[in-house]
Design an enzyme around this catalytic site. Structure first.
Site, mmCIF file in Angstrom:
data_model
loop_
_atom_site.group_PDB
_atom_site.id
_atom_site.type_symbol
_atom_site.label_atom_id
_atom_site.label_comp_id
_atom_site.label_asym_id
_atom_site.label_seq_id
_atom_site.Cartn_x
_atom_site.Cartn_y
_atom_site.Cartn_z
ATOM 1 N N LYS A 247 -0.514 -34.600 -2.026
ATOM 2 C CA LYS A 247 -0.013 -35.963 -2.217
ATOM 3 C C LYS A 247 0.225 -36.642 -0.861
ATOM 4 C CE LYS A 247 2.845 -36.658 -5.568
ATOM 5 N NZ LYS A 247 4.057 -36.691 -6.429
ATOM 6 N N ARG B 274 1.449 -40.470 0.860
ATOM 7 C CA ARG B 274 2.069 -41.763 0.576
ATOM 8 C C ARG B 274 1.808 -42.731 1.727
ATOM 9 N NH1 ARG B 274 6.150 -43.168 -2.883
ATOM 10 N NH2 ARG B 274 6.616 -40.970 -3.264
ATOM 11 N N SER C 153 5.187 -33.370 -20.157
ATOM 12 C CA SER C 153 6.369 -33.991 -20.760
ATOM 13 C C SER C 153 6.134 -35.488 -20.924
ATOM 14 C CB SER C 153 7.626 -33.689 -19.942
ATOM 15 O OG SER C 153 7.420 -34.004 -18.570
ATOM 16 N N THR C 154 6.286 -36.269 -19.841
ATOM 17 C CA THR C 154 6.060 -37.706 -19.948
ATOM 18 C C THR C 154 4.645 -38.114 -19.544
ATOM 19 O OG1 THR C 154 6.885 -38.080 -17.698
ATOM 20 C CG2 THR C 154 8.493 -38.180 -19.504
#
Length: 285
Positions: free
Chosen positions: A182, A184, A214-215
């Site tokens: 990841k 940024r 999950s989400t």
């Protein structure tokens, strides 16, 4: 050995064919919310099948008092078959004063006479060390996912934490694997995921692997990055699909196909977990 099952796990219990006769734990909920169980019969050895999700807290209490009842009945060997182990994500102390919840669960199970635990795709395998006196078998259904998704060019983990899953599935499919790192943008705050290895995803079909959905945030972020890098098709193989809030819609907006197991009952459950557990139980028993 007798196979003893809670009502919500009978489908799995009957898929353990040949291990022994199946009996059902009786359950009762009092008006104040307290629960009561009754074990109708048990042999000297018992395989206890427990699907602990959803209603994790209630189901954990049912499991603990059932184990105590089995101890009182003189059962000498208790083997647990738990498709999804709750609280496994709290595998370390993230802030001072917090418990290591996975340690708490494993400690309780070991103190209630459990001889062995067979479970599926623990969030972190090392949490089994919290029950040093209990044989813990953690199985990842790589072969079953490979059968469900045969036409894949690359396996990708959305982060380093799931790289062992990517490696296992890639081995079953005989394709390369990688994981995303990841990054940024300090000016815009935008997040970009880049493959750790220099793999060309252009016009490739890829499958994203993870243990829990999950989400859907992590999965969708990884899917979009794979699309940006030229992937022609993006699939997902997730072991435990909770699918909370608007996860279904979020995943469908990017992923071409989602394949889950039935460790948690859901409409994407193409992989039966009973036969996977049976194979491990045959080794344990």
């Amino acid at each position: 050995m007798r196979v003893l099952s809670f009502p919500n796990a009978l489908d799995i219990a009957y898929e353990l064919g040949g291990l022994g006769p199946v009996s059902q734990v009786e359950e009762r909920v009092f008006p104040d919310g307290e629960v009561l169980v009754r074990v109708p019969e048990a042999d000297e050895g018992v395989v206890l099948v427990a699907r602990l999700y959803p209603s994790v807290n209630d189901n954990l209490i049912k499991l603990l008092i059932t184990l105590d009842a089995l101890n009182d009945m003189g059962v000498r060997r208790i083997v647990l078959a738990i498709p999804y182990m709750p609280y496994a994500r709290q595998d370390r102390r993230f802030r001072p004063g917090e418990p290591i919840s996975s340690k708490t669960v494993f400690k309780l199970l070991s103190q209630l006479g459990v001889s062995a635990i067979v479970t599926v795709d623990l969030h972190k395998e090392y949490v089994a060390e919290y029950a040093p006196r209990v044989l813990v078998r953690n199985v990842y259904p790589a072969e079953e996912f490979a059968k469900a998704l045969p036409n894949v060019d690359v396996v990708i983990s959305p982060d380093f934490g799931s790289v062992r899953r990517a490696e296992s599935l890639a081995k079953a499919l005989r394709v390369p694997y990688t994981y995303f790192e990841k990054y940024r943008d300090r000016n815009t705050g935008a997040i970009t995921l880049i493959p750790r290895q220099e793999l060309d995803l252009r016009n490739k079909s890829v499958v994203l692997v993870d243990d829990i959905l999950s989400t859907g945030g992590t999965l969708v972020e990884a899917c979009r990055s794979a699309r940006t890098l030229g992937a022609s098709a993006v699939y997902a193989a997730v072991t435990h699909c909770q699918l909370l809030k608007d996860a279904r819609e979020r995943v469908r907006s990017c992923v071409d196909r989602l394949v889950c197991t039935d460790s948690i009952l859901n409409e994407f459950a193409e992989v039966k977990i009973g036969p996977v557990l049976r194979g491990e139980l045959e080794v344990v028993l």
